[in-house]
Design a protein around this motif. Structure first.
Motif, mmCIF file in Angstrom:
data_model
loop_
_atom_site.group_PDB
_atom_site.id
_atom_site.type_symbol
_atom_site.label_atom_id
_atom_site.label_comp_id
_atom_site.label_asym_id
_atom_site.label_seq_id
_atom_site.Cartn_x
_atom_site.Cartn_y
_atom_site.Cartn_z
ATOM 1 N N PHE A 238 0.844 -1.198 0.000
ATOM 2 C CA PHE A 238 0.000 0.000 0.000
ATOM 3 C C PHE A 238 0.879 1.249 0.000
ATOM 4 N N TYR A 239 0.528 2.202 -0.833
ATOM 5 C CA TYR A 239 1.352 3.402 -0.972
ATOM 6 C C TYR A 239 1.405 4.180 0.340
ATOM 7 N N ARG A 240 2.503 4.890 0.530
ATOM 8 C CA ARG A 240 2.637 5.753 1.696
ATOM 9 C C ARG A 240 3.181 7.099 1.251
ATOM 10 N N LEU A 286 -8.243 4.228 -1.322
ATOM 11 C CA LEU A 286 -7.682 5.547 -1.031
ATOM 12 C C LEU A 286 -6.774 5.968 -2.172
ATOM 13 N N ALA A 287 -6.753 7.271 -2.444
ATOM 14 C CA ALA A 287 -5.900 7.803 -3.509
ATOM 15 C C ALA A 287 -5.221 9.076 -3.026
ATOM 16 N N CYS A 288 -3.992 9.280 -3.469
ATOM 17 C CA CYS A 288 -3.224 10.478 -3.138
ATOM 18 C C CYS A 288 -3.444 11.535 -4.217
ATOM 19 N N LEU A 297 -0.156 5.675 -6.833
ATOM 20 C CA LEU A 297 -0.403 6.155 -5.477
ATOM 21 C C LEU A 297 -1.880 6.014 -5.143
ATOM 22 N N VAL A 298 -2.356 4.787 -5.231
ATOM 23 C CA VAL A 298 -3.745 4.442 -4.973
ATOM 24 C C VAL A 298 -3.768 2.980 -4.549
ATOM 25 N N GLY A 299 -4.670 2.639 -3.641
ATOM 26 C CA GLY A 299 -4.757 1.257 -3.187
ATOM 27 C C GLY A 299 -6.089 0.982 -2.528
ATOM 28 N N ASN A 300 -6.448 -0.282 -2.456
ATOM 29 C CA ASN A 300 -7.732 -0.711 -1.898
ATOM 30 C C ASN A 300 -7.471 -1.665 -0.740
ATOM 31 N N ALA A 301 -8.077 -1.388 0.420
ATOM 32 C CA ALA A 301 -7.853 -2.229 1.590
ATOM 33 C C ALA A 301 -9.146 -2.395 2.380
ATOM 34 N N ARG A 302 -9.111 -3.351 3.293
ATOM 35 C CA ARG A 302 -10.242 -3.609 4.187
ATOM 36 C C ARG A 302 -9.931 -2.955 5.533
ATOM 37 N N TRP A 303 -10.752 -1.976 5.899
ATOM 38 C CA TRP A 303 -10.511 -1.158 7.076
ATOM 39 C C TRP A 303 -11.514 -1.486 8.172
ATOM 40 N N LEU A 304 -11.038 -1.513 9.409
ATOM 41 C CA LEU A 304 -11.881 -1.725 10.583
ATOM 42 C C LEU A 304 -11.838 -0.469 11.440
ATOM 43 N N LEU A 373 -12.591 11.184 -0.916
ATOM 44 C CA LEU A 373 -11.752 12.368 -0.774
ATOM 45 C C LEU A 373 -10.283 11.964 -0.877
ATOM 46 N N TYR A 374 -9.484 12.832 -1.500
ATOM 47 C CA TYR A 374 -8.048 12.586 -1.524
ATOM 48 C C TYR A 374 -7.495 12.602 -0.097
ATOM 49 N N GLY A 375 -6.395 11.885 0.086
ATOM 50 C CA GLY A 375 -5.842 11.721 1.425
ATOM 51 C C GLY A 375 -5.433 13.012 2.109
ATOM 52 N N TYR A 376 -5.040 14.015 1.339
ATOM 53 C CA TYR A 376 -4.520 15.230 1.979
ATOM 54 C C TYR A 376 -5.604 16.028 2.686
ATOM 55 N N VAL A 377 -6.876 15.726 2.422
ATOM 56 C CA VAL A 377 -7.964 16.395 3.129
ATOM 57 C C VAL A 377 -8.750 15.431 4.010
#
Length: 519
Positions: A238-240, A286-288, A297-304, A373-377
């Motif tokens: 996953f991108y950072r 999520l996308a940057c 700079l985009v990835g898909n994950a399972r979030w809890l 929303l993009y990650g920066y916001v």
């Protein structure tokens, strides 16, 4: 100054700098300072660098931009240290003044970082003292390589004759041992920082069972083709992208979340209290905003996590509180529209990622995840505050630096296969990739070759509109050079624009294209 003396002086300066930096790492651990001088100075550089320079670094190095900055800072430090060492050969006081200047810069950088106190100054101060002592030791003290005659008290010996063999051996042996000790100190400091950090606390954490599990990934959602991004991005892949040169170490035992500002009922939560709340689990892409057309700079994950909407409802935002400012433990901020966090989408305070506690580099113990929303916001990592305010009253970190205050994700599509370097043979060729329009969803993807008519691609199923989707198209390829393009249509019927725009100020646009050769 002879070339021999300059060489020994340069080595003495580099050795002194290595000892200063290495010892500072240990001091930072011992004093509880959040970062050693090299990282603190790098953080100031990140904050002060012009946006074009930052964007260039992201484009050039991607997720390795921080490593590149630290390596570059170390190289520049080594170059200046070598110069100071050469100057110290002629006048020791000049070299020591340079070491003192470096210490002052380190102190200034450290104490001005968010949340820094007096302990933040100690690594630079003590590292500078040791660096100055080592410089004296090698240039004018017992380890000087030869009896360079001293011109006057307080000055380093002048140059002239080559060092005697025994003096040269003494100098080189001493410098080598000091550099080795510096390396051990630096590595040991990093290791101790990790031990002092949260890796053990994270590994001991058992995530709660969600009251609302994520929907299962439908059969066929992942086409499982080589070079095609998998439907679910692994934590390791996953991108950072963030501004933290040293990953913040947040102890879940002492972590607190404050929800305050323009609210009727301010809330403070411990980590245990957050974990005790009902959890939901969702797949979210999520996308940057720095992602170029066709970028990764985009990835898909399972979030809890806990729905942010529920926490805001309890806090009861006051009229005019149209922005929620997420604040990281290192002071970084993002501003999210309050209405977005309360409109029913699965905006979460996430504690888990793909079935395990958040990785430390992805925000452990708690981060924000907001579809659309993009990650920066929206995607504040190492979260410690949610402050209700207004866009008129507060600009989050990236806004004064030229980025849009609101960052809805733009519809994008990408060709993963074939790639320009692939060897293709005339005949059937599978073209495949991913497309995303979070919280809206993808209705269709089209592909064209050499500017010809658009052809519909086949969409794989997806969990929800909040994730990307894989697509594929069968191409009867002919020999020669060809340009393949892709575009997507979202579920509102809006077609992805072909107008090429850069990432600033609110995300890149344009159709992704690849040029391939078919034999």
């Amino acid at each position: 100054m002879s070339s021999t003396s300059r060489g020994y002086g340069a080595l003495a300066g580099i050795t002194a700098a290595a000892v200063a930096v290495g010892s500072a790492e240990l001091v930072a651990v011992g004093t509880g300072a959040r970062s050693a001088p090299l990282v603190a100075v790098g953080g100031v550089v990140v904050d002060a660098a012009p946006e074009p320079a930052k964007q260039f670094a992201i484009e050039l190095f991607g997720g390795y931009d921080k490593i590149a900055l630290l390596v570059g800072t170390a190289v520049l430090l080594g170059a200046f240290a070598a110069l100071l060492g050469m100057l110290a050969v002629r006048r020791l006081v000049v070299g020591l003044a340079g070491v003192a200047l470096f210490a002052v810069v380190g102190v200034a950088a450290a104490v001005t970082r968010p949340g820094a106190g007096f302990p933040a100054a100690l690594p630079s101060l003590l590292g500078g003292l040791l660096g100055g002592f080592v410089l004296w030791l090698l240039v004018a003290g017992p380890l000087e390589p030869q009896p360079w005659p001293t011109a006057s008290p307080g000055e380093a010996p002048s140059t002239g004759d080559r060092p005697a063999p025994e003096g040269r051996r003494r100098f080189l042996t001493g410098a080598g041992l000091l550099v080795g000790a510096a390396a051990l100190s630096g590595v040991g400091g990093r290791w101790l920082a990790g031990r002092r950090g949260v890796a053990e606390a994270r590994s001991a954490l058992t995530l709660p069972t969600p009251v609302s599990p994520a929907p299962p990934v439908p059969a066929g959602a992942d086409l499982a083709r080589s070079q095609l991004a998998p439907y679910v991005t692994s934590n390791a892949a996953f991108y950072r992208i963030d501004t933290a040169l040293a990953v913040p170490q947040v102890d879940p035992e002492t972590w607190r979340l404050r929800i305050h500002g323009r609210v009727r009922n301010p809330i403070t939560l411990t980590f245990a209290e957050l974990l005790a709340r009902p959890m939901v689990e969702r797949y979210v892409t999520l996308a940057c905003v720095s992602n170029e057309v066709g970028g990764d700079l985009v990835g898909n994950a399972r979030w809890l996590g806990v729905p942010i909407r529920e926490l805001l409802d309890e806090a009861e935002p006051l009229d005019g509180a149209d922005q929620v400012v997420g604040r990281s433990v290192d002071g970084w901020t993002c501003g999210t529209p309050t209405e977005v966090l309360r409109d029913g989408r699965d905006a979460l305070l996430a504690v888990g990622m793909n079935g395990e506690p958040l990785p430390v580099e992805h925000g452990f113990p708690v981060r924000m995840v907001v579809p659309g929303l993009y990650g920066y916001v929206s995607a504040c990592k190492w979260l410690v505050e949610l402050e209700l305010t207004s866009f008129a009253d507060f600009d989050a970190y990236w806004v004064p630096r030229g980025w849009s205050a609101r960052g809805p994700v733009k519809t994008q599509s990408r060709i993963d296969v074939p790639r320009p370097r692939n060897r293709l043979t005339a005949g059937p060729v599978t073209v495949a990739g991913v497309a995303w329009a979070q919280h809206v969803g993808i209705a269709g993807v089209e592909v064209r070759v050499d500017g010809g008519p658009w052809q519909p691609a086949t969409l794989a199923p997806a969990v929800s509109a909040d994730t990307w989707v894989q697509w594929s198209w069968q191409w009867a390829a002919t020999a020669g050079e060809h340009t393949v393009e892709v575009r997507a249509t979202d579920r509102t019927g809006a077609v992805q624009t072909g107008r090429r725009r850069p990432v600033a100020p609110d995300g890149a646009t344009g159709w992704h294209r690849v040029t391939v050769n078919v034999r």
